[in-house]
Design a protein around this motif. Structure first.
Motif, PDB file in Angstrom:
ATOM      1  N   HIS A 134       0.809  -1.220   0.000  1.00  0.00           N
ATOM      2  CA  HIS A 134       0.000   0.000   0.000  1.00  0.00           C
ATOM      3  C   HIS A 134       0.847   1.277   0.000  1.00  0.00           C
ATOM      4  O   HIS A 134       0.331   2.362  -0.266  1.00  0.00           O
ATOM      5  CB  HIS A 134      -0.960   0.010   1.192  1.00  0.00           C
ATOM      6  CG  HIS A 134      -2.027  -1.024   1.084  1.00  0.00           C
ATOM      7  ND1 HIS A 134      -2.272  -1.934   2.079  1.00  0.00           N
ATOM      8  CD2 HIS A 134      -2.899  -1.305   0.093  1.00  0.00           C
ATOM      9  CE1 HIS A 134      -3.261  -2.735   1.711  1.00  0.00           C
ATOM     10  NE2 HIS A 134      -3.647  -2.378   0.502  1.00  0.00           N
ATOM     11  N   ALA A 170      -4.806   0.039  -9.403  1.00  0.00           N
ATOM     12  CA  ALA A 170      -6.268  -0.050  -9.276  1.00  0.00           C
ATOM     13  C   ALA A 170      -6.649  -1.086  -8.230  1.00  0.00           C
ATOM     14  O   ALA A 170      -7.578  -0.863  -7.435  1.00  0.00           O
ATOM     15  CB  ALA A 170      -6.895  -0.388 -10.629  1.00  0.00           C
ATOM     16  N   TYR A 171      -5.936  -2.202  -8.196  1.00  0.00           N
ATOM     17  CA  TYR A 171      -6.187  -3.244  -7.208  1.00  0.00           C
ATOM     18  C   TYR A 171      -5.943  -2.703  -5.797  1.00  0.00           C
ATOM     19  O   TYR A 171      -6.748  -2.918  -4.878  1.00  0.00           O
ATOM     20  CB  TYR A 171      -5.297  -4.452  -7.495  1.00  0.00           C
ATOM     21  CG  TYR A 171      -5.360  -5.517  -6.441  1.00  0.00           C
ATOM     22  CD1 TYR A 171      -6.422  -6.414  -6.391  1.00  0.00           C
ATOM     23  CD2 TYR A 171      -4.350  -5.634  -5.494  1.00  0.00           C
ATOM     24  CE1 TYR A 171      -6.479  -7.404  -5.413  1.00  0.00           C
ATOM     25  CE2 TYR A 171      -4.400  -6.610  -4.515  1.00  0.00           C
ATOM     26  CZ  TYR A 171      -5.469  -7.489  -4.480  1.00  0.00           C
ATOM     27  OH  TYR A 171      -5.513  -8.449  -3.502  1.00  0.00           O
ATOM     28  N   LEU A 172      -4.826  -1.996  -5.611  1.00  0.00           N
ATOM     29  CA  LEU A 172      -4.505  -1.439  -4.299  1.00  0.00           C
ATOM     30  C   LEU A 172      -5.536  -0.392  -3.882  1.00  0.00           C
ATOM     31  O   LEU A 172      -5.986  -0.374  -2.727  1.00  0.00           O
ATOM     32  CB  LEU A 172      -3.101  -0.831  -4.308  1.00  0.00           C
ATOM     33  CG  LEU A 172      -1.952  -1.821  -4.480  1.00  0.00           C
ATOM     34  CD1 LEU A 172      -0.641  -1.087  -4.715  1.00  0.00           C
ATOM     35  CD2 LEU A 172      -1.859  -2.748  -3.276  1.00  0.00           C
ATOM     36  N   LYS A 227     -12.314   0.027  -0.057  1.00  0.00           N
ATOM     37  CA  LYS A 227     -13.207  -0.872   0.694  1.00  0.00           C
ATOM     38  C   LYS A 227     -12.953  -0.791   2.196  1.00  0.00           C
ATOM     39  O   LYS A 227     -13.883  -0.919   2.992  1.00  0.00           O
ATOM     40  CB  LYS A 227     -13.055  -2.310   0.207  1.00  0.00           C
ATOM     41  CG  LYS A 227     -13.692  -2.548  -1.134  1.00  0.00           C
ATOM     42  CD  LYS A 227     -13.479  -3.964  -1.620  1.00  0.00           C
ATOM     43  CE  LYS A 227     -14.091  -4.123  -3.007  1.00  0.00           C
ATOM     44  NZ  LYS A 227     -13.692  -5.379  -3.649  1.00  0.00           N
ATOM     45  N   GLN A 278      -3.134  -1.479 -13.576  1.00  0.00           N
ATOM     46  CA  GLN A 278      -3.946  -2.556 -13.006  1.00  0.00           C
ATOM     47  C   GLN A 278      -3.555  -2.818 -11.553  1.00  0.00           C
ATOM     48  O   GLN A 278      -4.428  -3.033 -10.698  1.00  0.00           O
ATOM     49  CB  GLN A 278      -3.800  -3.843 -13.827  1.00  0.00           C
ATOM     50  CG  GLN A 278      -4.385  -3.760 -15.217  1.00  0.00           C
ATOM     51  CD  GLN A 278      -3.425  -3.116 -16.235  1.00  0.00           C
ATOM     52  OE1 GLN A 278      -2.324  -2.688 -15.921  1.00  0.00           O
ATOM     53  NE2 GLN A 278      -3.879  -3.029 -17.477  1.00  0.00           N
ATOM     54  N   SER A 279      -2.277  -2.788 -11.271  1.00  0.00           N
ATOM     55  CA  SER A 279      -1.812  -3.020  -9.898  1.00  0.00           C
ATOM     56  C   SER A 279      -2.258  -1.905  -8.967  1.00  0.00           C
ATOM     57  O   SER A 279      -2.708  -2.168  -7.850  1.00  0.00           O
ATOM     58  CB  SER A 279      -0.285  -3.154  -9.864  1.00  0.00           C
ATOM     59  OG  SER A 279       0.125  -4.313 -10.543  1.00  0.00           O
ATOM     60  N   ASP A 284      -8.642  -0.135  -4.860  1.00  0.00           N
ATOM     61  CA  ASP A 284      -9.913  -0.803  -4.570  1.00  0.00           C
ATOM     62  C   ASP A 284      -9.940  -1.337  -3.133  1.00  0.00           C
ATOM     63  O   ASP A 284     -10.910  -1.134  -2.401  1.00  0.00           O
ATOM     64  CB  ASP A 284     -10.154  -1.931  -5.574  1.00  0.00           C
ATOM     65  CG  ASP A 284     -11.506  -2.592  -5.376  1.00  0.00           C
ATOM     66  OD1 ASP A 284     -12.524  -1.866  -5.373  1.00  0.00           O
ATOM     67  OD2 ASP A 284     -11.541  -3.827  -5.223  1.00  0.00           O
ATOM     68  N   GLY A 285      -8.878  -2.005  -2.737  1.00  0.00           N
ATOM     69  CA  GLY A 285      -8.817  -2.533  -1.375  1.00  0.00           C
ATOM     70  C   GLY A 285      -8.804  -1.434  -0.330  1.00  0.00           C
ATOM     71  O   GLY A 285      -9.488  -1.528   0.699  1.00  0.00           O
TER      72      GLY A 285
END
Length: 161
Positions: free
Chosen positions: A51, A80-82, A88, A77-78, A84-85
């Motif tokens: 993070h 975006a994944y971080l 949340k 993409q990487s 997103d988490g």
């Protein structure tokens, strides 16, 4: 606070001449263990070292995901994944970019700012602990020397960031 030896740095590993890269890695790994272990203790167990790609690179007013990816040297993409988490878990929010209605900004929430403050505080504590291992004035000299090495690596195009 944990000793650096708790992060797997047994004294036996310091025999003989050590390569700068190996010593740097050992210090980095021990510091990461202390900072992120401390972060969990401060109520942020969701935050992982990955993070840092967001926390280290986000502007105070928010940043576009593509800018975060570029600054961190990782794929869109990487990042975006971080993001997103982190979204949340309530550390960031995405909002419309006021300068470009088609774009989105990633901004820290209050919880995200608290986590960033804790990360900075814990990192500064590690720096103070490291400085205590050196004679007075050597930490600033070491920091300057390491910065010179990083600049040289960057000039040589090694990909150091």
């Amino acid at each position: 606070m944990k000793n650096f030896s708790d992060a797997g740095l047994a004294r036996s590993e310091f025999r003989g001449t050590q390569r700068i890269a190996r010593l740097s890695r050992m210090i980095y790994e021990a510091a990461i263990a202390r900072v992120y272990g401390g972060l969990a203790g401060e109520g942020f167990p969701e935050i992982r070292p990955a993070h840092s790609a967001v926390f280290r690179n986000i502007d105070p007013e928010g940043s576009r995901a593509s800018d975060l990816a570029q600054r961190a040297g990782i794929t869109k993409q990487s990042i975006a994944y971080l993001i997103d988490g982190l979204e949340k878990d309530g550390f960031v929010e995405t909002v419309q970019d006021p300068e470009d209605g088609r774009a989105r900004l990633v901004r820290l929430t209050g919880r995200g700012r608290a986590a960033l403050d804790a990360l900075n505080r814990l990192s500064e504590a590690v720096d103070r602990d490291l400085a205590a291992a050196l004679p007075d004035g050597r930490m600033e000299a070491l920091r300057s020397d390491l910065a010179a090495i990083v600049r040289r690596l960057e000039d040589q195009g090694s990909g150091a960031q």
